[in-house]
Design a protein around this motif. Structure first.
Motif, PDB file in Angstrom:
ATOM      1  N   ASP A  89      11.444   1.272  -4.606  1.00  0.00           N
ATOM      2  CA  ASP A  89      10.224   1.769  -3.965  1.00  0.00           C
ATOM      3  C   ASP A  89      10.561   2.736  -2.835  1.00  0.00           C
ATOM      4  N   ASP A  90      11.613   2.422  -2.078  1.00  0.00           N
ATOM      5  CA  ASP A  90      12.033   3.312  -0.998  1.00  0.00           C
ATOM      6  C   ASP A  90      12.488   4.658  -1.558  1.00  0.00           C
ATOM      7  N   ALA A 135      19.827   5.884  -6.279  1.00  0.00           N
ATOM      8  CA  ALA A 135      19.509   6.948  -5.319  1.00  0.00           C
ATOM      9  C   ALA A 135      19.756   8.324  -5.936  1.00  0.00           C
ATOM     10  N   LYS A 136      20.867   8.466  -6.643  1.00  0.00           N
ATOM     11  CA  LYS A 136      21.190   9.749  -7.277  1.00  0.00           C
ATOM     12  C   LYS A 136      20.143  10.130  -8.318  1.00  0.00           C
ATOM     13  N   GLU A 163       0.835  -1.204   0.000  1.00  0.00           N
ATOM     14  CA  GLU A 163       0.000   0.000   0.000  1.00  0.00           C
ATOM     15  C   GLU A 163       0.871   1.256   0.000  1.00  0.00           C
ATOM     16  N   ILE A 164       1.935   1.203  -0.771  1.00  0.00           N
ATOM     17  CA  ILE A 164       2.897   2.301  -0.727  1.00  0.00           C
ATOM     18  C   ILE A 164       2.306   3.612  -1.231  1.00  0.00           C
ATOM     19  N   HIS A 201      14.706   5.477   6.282  1.00  0.00           N
ATOM     20  CA  HIS A 201      15.494   4.266   6.539  1.00  0.00           C
ATOM     21  C   HIS A 201      14.919   3.154   5.670  1.00  0.00           C
ATOM     22  N   CYS A 202      15.707   2.669   4.734  1.00  0.00           N
ATOM     23  CA  CYS A 202      15.246   1.629   3.814  1.00  0.00           C
ATOM     24  C   CYS A 202      14.849   0.358   4.553  1.00  0.00           C
TER      25      CYS A 202
END
Length: 232
Positions: free
Chosen positions: A90-91, A131-132, A45-46, A64-65
């Motif tokens: 997703d994080d 991430a970048k 349910e992100i 925090h992943c």
């Protein structure tokens, strides 16, 4: 220096990881903001989670992943590595949507821990690149090890990736008897050169490598001497 409260300290198994409790709990806390702890159960349910956090308008500069990402990567199977990367993406999406700037990652962990560290270390570059792409800074925590130790693993990472950024967790360091190493000549370059840029503050109440008591305690409930910790 900003003091953030980890949502993992207030939302967890004890309340069925109900993130909607953040609204009430956040009003009872005095802090500069929050570090959002991501749980695997929330991926289903992100989108609802993202909408809720946007409406709540809490200051959440750090995410925090999900803690199993490093464990997935460390299994060294294609399916599990892909699963770990899917969680991580997703994080990243969540962090960007709620205007966070940093991601904390357990690059290794779980039962496999650092036993396949070469795989985990190899995957760091791809994770950092992702991430970048989302405009996020990736930080690697000094997670406990069952083959070597966190400081040794950090040194390997810095040697391979000279610009890597790190998170120093007091409990993890105390578990390995490494809390005092940070300010010794041999390792002070880790913070003097700017690699360590974030701290997790939690107490630890036992002797080194006591796996049965590996849990975070509130400050003052364990045996870490925080008065000698230079951050304070």
């Amino acid at each position: 220096m900003k003091v953030l409260c980890s949502t993992g300290g207030i939302i967890g198994p004890q309340n069925q990881r109900n993130y909607r409790l953040l609204e009430a709990y956040s009003k009872e806390l005095s802090c500069d903001g929050f570090e959002l702890m991501m749980y695997k159960a929330w991926y289903e349910e992100i989108d609802e989670l993202i909408s809720y956090l946007k409406e709540l308008q809490l200051y959440i500069p750090v995410v925090h992943c999900e803690k199993n990402i490093g464990s997935c990567i460390g299994t060294s199977t294609t399916e599990e590595i892909e699963r770990g990367f899917a969680y991580f993406k997703d994080d990243c999406r969540l962090a960007k949507e709620i205007s966070a700037q940093k991601l904390v990652l357990h690059l290794w962990g779980g039962r496999v821990s650092d036993s396949n560290f070469e795989t985990n270390m190899y995957c760091y570059k791809a994770l950092n690149d992702i991430a970048k792409q989302y405009g996020l800074e990736l930080l690697i925590e000094n997670i406990v090890c069952n083959v070597k130790d966190p400081m040794a693993r950090w040194c390997q990472l810095v040697e391979c990736y000279p610009n890597i950024r790190l998170v120093f967790d007091t409990k993890m360091a105390a578990f390995h008897g490494q809390l005092e190493l940070l300010y010794q000549k041999e390792y002070e370059w880790l913070w003097k050169n700017g690699h360590i840029c974030h701290y997790h503050i939690g107490d630890y109440g036992s002797t080194a490598m006591d796996w049965a008591n590996l849990k975070s305690l509130p400050i003052g409930k364990g045996n870490i001497d925080f008065s000698s910790f230079a951050m304070f």
